[in-house]
Design an enzyme around this catalytic site. Structure first.
Site, short mmCIF file in Angstrom:
data_model
loop_
_atom_site.label_atom_id
_atom_site.label_comp_id
_atom_site.label_asym_id
_atom_site.label_seq_id
_atom_site.Cartn_x
_atom_site.Cartn_y
_atom_site.Cartn_z
N TYR A 183 30.43 -17.13 37.21
CA TYR A 183 29.48 -16.75 38.28
C TYR A 183 28.05 -16.90 37.79
CZ TYR A 183 26.50 -13.72 41.11
OH TYR A 183 25.46 -13.24 41.87
N LYS A 186 24.70 -19.45 38.94
CA LYS A 186 23.32 -19.04 39.28
C LYS A 186 22.33 -19.79 38.40
CE LYS A 186 24.21 -16.29 42.57
NZ LYS A 186 23.86 -16.71 43.92
N SER A 218 19.94 -14.03 40.23
CA SER A 218 20.39 -12.70 39.82
C SER A 218 19.90 -12.38 38.43
CB SER A 218 21.92 -12.72 39.84
OG SER A 218 22.44 -11.64 39.11
#
Ligand code: NAD
Ligand code: UFG
Length: 351
Positions: free
Chosen positions: A158, A162, A134
């Site tokens: 989060y 990633k 992302s």
């Protein structure tokens, strides 16, 4: 013209979800066999039923395993059913706020899940993986557009999952040249298949702009809160790189072509974005035009951690994958509205 992926078998984790379902459809269109592994934590099997309905002649090329990527035996069973040429790994939790409240859920699901998946791939002799990363790994970029060699940062659990998975897969490939790793950094996925049959179906109150605007337009939410109008941008609202989910899906087919035709591709990191940015007000105006609906809104304080403007440098995607995004923000809104108006409660009924 047939693509180098025709006849390949791809195991797609998270294939029942938003980006996964659109990608499954494009993989089937390209002549692949698709094996979906999803625990339906944030999706329903209805999305896959509709994917099959959209591709009637090839529906038998899609199979589904209701399986958690943390379930070793379940993964072994999914891999054992056929020889898998490559994995596209979407499965993961993605709500930033929830990741702050429940970090261990994110570390377990996303990081331990990927470790478990990679071990199952090794047991099955499959060493090609395309991973959903992302633009969140750019943190709050000092300048735009973001190039793949920008410094990375994580602003929340989060984002840390990633970034850590990117490092993990990079180390794995460095340790064994037989591995092929493609890290795809998505910017802001929006829109839906033009048929209106599949699209994004977030549970609860949406965190992201487009699904929130959609729910205001269909009357599920009274108004949109615009997080700040005092940013140093053209109209003061935040600007992002919104990419149509069908373009994103095609980006995965392009990444699969790369790993199928270039066995020495190693580890590649590629942005998937459009290279342009759209403000909150521009997106709302475009959606209002596409839907013919008024979108009531109120300007509120900035959301902590939001950058003023984020968009992708897209040269590498074109050079390495031969891919670029085709759809405008207007088309994104038209397709989003078709999905929203024909499925106001997504795949289910009213909450
Ligand atoms: P989604 O929630 O619609 O899809 C994810 C799918 O993974 C769901 O079907 C869910 O049920 C499944 N899943 C989650 N945990 C699982 C587990 N342990 N085992 C098996 N299945 C599991 O989300 P999406 O928007 O399609 O995102 C797909 C991927 O892309 C995610 O990894 C996400 O972090 C990443 N991503 C999304 C965005 C975005 O804005 N949508 C942006 C950048 C990156
Ligand atoms: N916004 C509003 N009101 C809302 C929601 C969003 O004004 O109700 C604004 C935001 O302030 C921002 C823009 O709309 O300026 C886009 O916000 P999103 O939440 O839709 O998207 P973000 O770029 O903030 O973040 C999302 C994901 C991240 C991911 C990133 C890039 O939440 O995890 O896209 O993929 F990293």
């Amino acid at each position: 013209m047939s693509l180098p992926v025709e006849g390949s078998t791809v195991l797609v984790t998270g294939g029942a979800g938003y980006i996964g379902s659109h990608t499954c459809l494009q993989l089937l269109e390209a002549g692949c066999k698709v094996v979906v592994v999803d625990n339906l934590d944030n999706s329903s099997e209805e999305s896959l039923r509709r994917v099959k309905e959209l591709i009637p002649g090839k529906a038998e090329n899609l199979s589904f395993h209701n399986c958690d990527i943390l379930d070793e035996a379940g993964l072994d069973k999914a891999f054992a059913a056929q020889k898998v040429d490559a994995v596209i790994h979407f499965a993961g939790l993605k709500a930033v706020g929830e990741s702050v409240a429940k970090p261990m859920r994110y570390y377990s699901n996303n990081i331990a899940g990927t470790v478990t998946l990679v071990a199952a791939m090794e047991r099955a002799g499959c060493k090609s993986i395309i991973f959903s990363s992302s633009a969140t790994v750019y943190g709050e970029p000092a300048t735009v557009p973001c190039t793949e060699d920008f410094p990375t940062a994580a602003l929340n659990p989060y984002g840390r999952t990633k970034l850590f998975i990117e490092h993990m897969l990079t180390d794995l490939q460095a340790s064994d040249a037989q591995w092929q790793v493609v890290l795809l950094r998505y910017f802001n996925p929006v829109g839906a298949h033009p048929s209106g049959r599949i699209g994004e179906d977030p549970k609860g109150i949406p965190n992201n702009l487009m699904p929130f605007v959609q729910q205001v337009a269909v009357g599920r939410r009274p108004q949109l809160s615009v997080y700040g109008d005092d940013y140093p941008t053209s109209d003061g609202t935040g600007k992002r790189d919104y990419i149509h989910v069908m373009d994103l899906a095609d980006g995965h087919v392009a990444a699969l072509c790369k790993v199928r035709k270039d066995e020495d591709c190693g580890c590649i990191t590629v942005n998937l974005g459009t290279g342009t940015s759209t403000s909150v007000l521009e997106l709302v105006n475009s959606f209002a035009k596409a839907s013919g609906k008024e979108i009531p809104m109120q300007i509120v304080a900035r959301r902590p951690g939001d950058a003023a403007e984020v968009y992708a440098k897209t040269d590498r995607a074109l050079e390495v994958l031969g891919w670029s995004a085709k759809n405008s923000i207007e088309q994104c809104c038209i397709d989003q509205w078709k999905w929203a108006s024909e499925n106001p409660y997504g795949y289910g009924g009213p909450e």
